[in-house]
Design a protein around this motif. Structure first.
Motif, mmCIF file in Angstrom:
data_model
loop_
_atom_site.group_PDB
_atom_site.id
_atom_site.type_symbol
_atom_site.label_atom_id
_atom_site.label_comp_id
_atom_site.label_asym_id
_atom_site.label_seq_id
_atom_site.Cartn_x
_atom_site.Cartn_y
_atom_site.Cartn_z
ATOM 1 N N THR A 121 0.829 -1.210 0.000
ATOM 2 C CA THR A 121 0.000 0.000 0.000
ATOM 3 C C THR A 121 0.861 1.257 0.000
ATOM 4 O O THR A 121 0.612 2.205 -0.764
ATOM 5 N N VAL A 122 1.880 1.287 0.856
ATOM 6 C CA VAL A 122 2.764 2.455 0.918
ATOM 7 C C VAL A 122 3.502 2.642 -0.403
ATOM 8 O O VAL A 122 3.619 3.760 -0.920
ATOM 9 N N SER A 123 3.988 1.552 -0.986
ATOM 10 C CA SER A 123 4.722 1.652 -2.251
ATOM 11 C C SER A 123 3.832 2.159 -3.377
ATOM 12 O O SER A 123 4.230 3.037 -4.153
ATOM 13 N N VAL A 124 2.602 1.627 -3.472
ATOM 14 C CA VAL A 124 1.672 2.077 -4.512
ATOM 15 C C VAL A 124 1.317 3.541 -4.317
ATOM 16 O O VAL A 124 1.286 4.326 -5.286
ATOM 17 N N ALA A 125 1.068 3.940 -3.057
ATOM 18 C CA ALA A 125 0.723 5.344 -2.791
ATOM 19 C C ALA A 125 1.857 6.276 -3.202
ATOM 20 O O ALA A 125 1.619 7.330 -3.817
ATOM 21 N N VAL A 126 3.095 5.923 -2.889
ATOM 22 C CA VAL A 126 4.239 6.765 -3.248
ATOM 23 C C VAL A 126 4.364 6.892 -4.761
ATOM 24 O O VAL A 126 4.551 8.001 -5.300
ATOM 25 N N PHE A 127 4.248 5.776 -5.469
ATOM 26 C CA PHE A 127 4.407 5.829 -6.919
ATOM 27 C C PHE A 127 3.240 6.544 -7.597
ATOM 28 O O PHE A 127 3.434 7.247 -8.595
ATOM 29 N N VAL A 128 2.016 6.385 -7.068
ATOM 30 C CA VAL A 128 0.864 7.092 -7.638
ATOM 31 C C VAL A 128 1.047 8.600 -7.501
ATOM 32 O O VAL A 128 0.873 9.367 -8.465
ATOM 33 N N VAL A 129 1.420 9.043 -6.303
ATOM 34 C CA VAL A 129 1.639 10.479 -6.089
ATOM 35 C C VAL A 129 2.788 10.984 -6.958
ATOM 36 O O VAL A 129 2.714 12.065 -7.553
ATOM 37 N N MET A 130 3.844 10.200 -7.057
ATOM 38 C CA MET A 130 4.997 10.604 -7.864
ATOM 39 C C MET A 130 4.614 10.754 -9.334
ATOM 40 O O MET A 130 4.974 11.745 -10.001
ATOM 41 N N VAL A 148 1.541 11.228 -10.606
ATOM 42 C CA VAL A 148 0.608 12.352 -10.769
ATOM 43 C C VAL A 148 1.355 13.679 -10.797
ATOM 44 O O VAL A 148 1.114 14.542 -11.656
ATOM 45 N N PHE A 149 2.301 13.865 -9.885
ATOM 46 C CA PHE A 149 3.053 15.114 -9.839
ATOM 47 C C PHE A 149 3.954 15.273 -11.063
ATOM 48 O O PHE A 149 4.139 16.380 -11.569
ATOM 49 N N CYS A 150 4.527 14.160 -11.523
ATOM 50 C CA CYS A 150 5.383 14.235 -12.707
ATOM 51 C C CYS A 150 4.591 14.678 -13.937
ATOM 52 O O CYS A 150 5.093 15.415 -14.798
#
Length: 314
Positions: free
Chosen positions: A29-38, A40-42
Motif C-alpha cells: 500500500t505504501v509503495s503504490v501510494a508513493v508511486f501514484v503520487v509521484m 501524478v506530480f510528474c
C-alpha cells in the motif's frame, strides 16, 4: 486448485502467515501510494504544462508530519508484532521433548533419547512440543520445514535449537536452506507427524541403546574414564554433578557447565581450563564425531541425575 503456500502444520504457522500477509499489504500500500503520487506530480508539473506555480514556496507542515509519522508508527507496530512472534518461536516450553540432530554433508542424522536413530527423516508426535538440539559436523547448514514455517541455521562447533508443535498429521518436506556444497540440493528429508499412540508404537519398535547409555560406552572406549573415573589416579575434574553447576576457571572467571561448555571441554579443552587443574587433556576435535559428543553430554547429564536421585533416597 494450486496451493499458493505449503499447508500450515505447526502451532506458529498461522501467525507467521498472518504477519507476512499484513507486512505485504502494508508495504504494498505504501509503495503504490508513493508511486501514484509521484506519477501524478510528474505529469501535472511537467515542463510547459499550464499548472499554477505561483505558490511554489508554500509549505504544509501538517501534511509533511502526517506522511512521515503515520507510516513510521505503522511500521513500528509491525516491528513490535514480529519481535513478539520471534520471542515466542525462540522460547521452547519447559515440557518440550528433546531430539538431537547432527547435520553433515549431505544428510540429517537424528537421535532420539531412547536410542531411536534416523537419517533424513524425523518422526514426531501430534500436539506435543518438540525441541531440536542441533549442531553441524562440517559446514553451516539450515534446518527448514516449510509447512512448520520454521528455519534454524545449524553451525559447526555450536548448539542451536528449534522448537515446534505439529498440528496436522502427515509427511512434510525437510530441506537445507543454506548452500552447503556440491549436493546441497539433495540434502532433503521428511518430517512425519503421527498420532501420539502411533508415535509411542514407533518408538517402541525402533528402540535401541539410549543416548546416555551410548555415552557411557563411548566414555570408556575413548579413554575418558582413565582420568575422570572416581578411582583414577589422575587429577581431573569430577563429572558427578558437573552439568548445570558453576565452574571456576583458571583465568578467574566462571562459566555454567551447559551443553556448550562440555562440548568445548571435549573438542577445545584449552579454551576454558578449570581452576586448579593443569591443561593436560588432549583435544578430541577430528577424532570423534558430533554425534559422539552428544552421547557423552547425555551421559554426563545422567550422572548428575543419578547423584540427585541418590541424595533423595538418603
Amino acid at each position: 486448485m494450486i496451493a499458493l503456500s505449503p499447508p500450515q502444520a505447526s502451532s506458529v504457522a498461522g501467525s507467521v502467515d498472518t504477519l507476512f500477509d499484513v507486512m505485504l499489504a502494508l508495504t504494498g500500500t505504501v509503495s503504490v501510494a508513493v508511486f501514484v503520487v509521484m506519477i501524478v506530480f510528474c505529469v501535472k508539473y511537467r515542463r510547459r504544462s499550464h499548472a499554477d506555480r505561483s505558490n511554489a514556496n508554500q509549505t504544509r507542515l501538517g501534511v509533511e508530519i502526517a506522511w512521515t509519522v503515520l507510516p513510521f508508527l505503522m511500521f513500528m507496530a509491525l516491528f513490535g508484532w514480529s519481535i513478539s512472534l520471534w520471542s515466542r518461536m525462540r522460547t521452547p516450553p519447559a515440557d518440550a521433548a528433546p531430539i538431537y540432530v547432527v547435520a553433515k554433508q549431505w544428510m540429517w542424522k537424528v537421535q532420539h533419547p531412547g536410542g531411536q536413530r534416523e537419517i533424513d527423516s524425523l518422526h514426531v508426535p501430534l500436539g506435543q512440543p518438540i525441541r531440536l538440539v542441533m549442531t553441524s559436523q562440517d559446514v553451516i547448514h539450515s534446518f527448514y520445514v516449510p509447512a512448520f514455517r520454521q528455519k534454524q541455521d545449524v553451525l559447526p562447533g555450536r548448539y542451536t535449537q528449534l522448537w515446534f508443535t505439529a498440528t496436522r498429521e502427515g509427511d512434510y518436506p525437510l530441506l537445507c536452506s543454506q548452500y552447503c556444497g556440491t549436493d546441497h540440493a539433495r540434502m532433503t528429508g521428511t518430517v512425519t507427524v503421527m498420532k501420539p499412540a502411533d508415535y509411542a508404537r514407533w518408538l517402541q519398535a525402533h528402540a535401541g541403546q539410549g543416548l546416555a547409555e551410548q555415552g557411557a560406552e563411548r566414555f570408556r572406549r575413548f579413554g575418558c574414564s582413565g582420568c575422570h573415573d572416581s578411582q583414577s589416579g589422575v587429577h581431573a575434574p569430577d563429572l558427578d554433578g558437573l552439568y548445570g553447576s558453576t565452574v571456576p576457571l583458571a583465568d578467574g572467571s566462571q562459566v555454567r557447565a551447559d551443553d556448550r561448555y562440555i562440548h568445548d571441554s571435549i573438542m577445545l579443552p584449552r579454551k576454558q581450563v578449570a581452576a586448579g587443574y593443569a591443561p593436560i587433556m588432549p583435544s578430541y576435535s577430528g577424532r570423534i564425531g558430533e554425534d559422539d559428543v552428544l552421547a557423552l553430554i547425555a551421559y554426563i547429564k545422567s550422572r548428575r541425575t543419578a547423584m540427585e536421585a541418590a541424595r533423595e533416597q538418603h
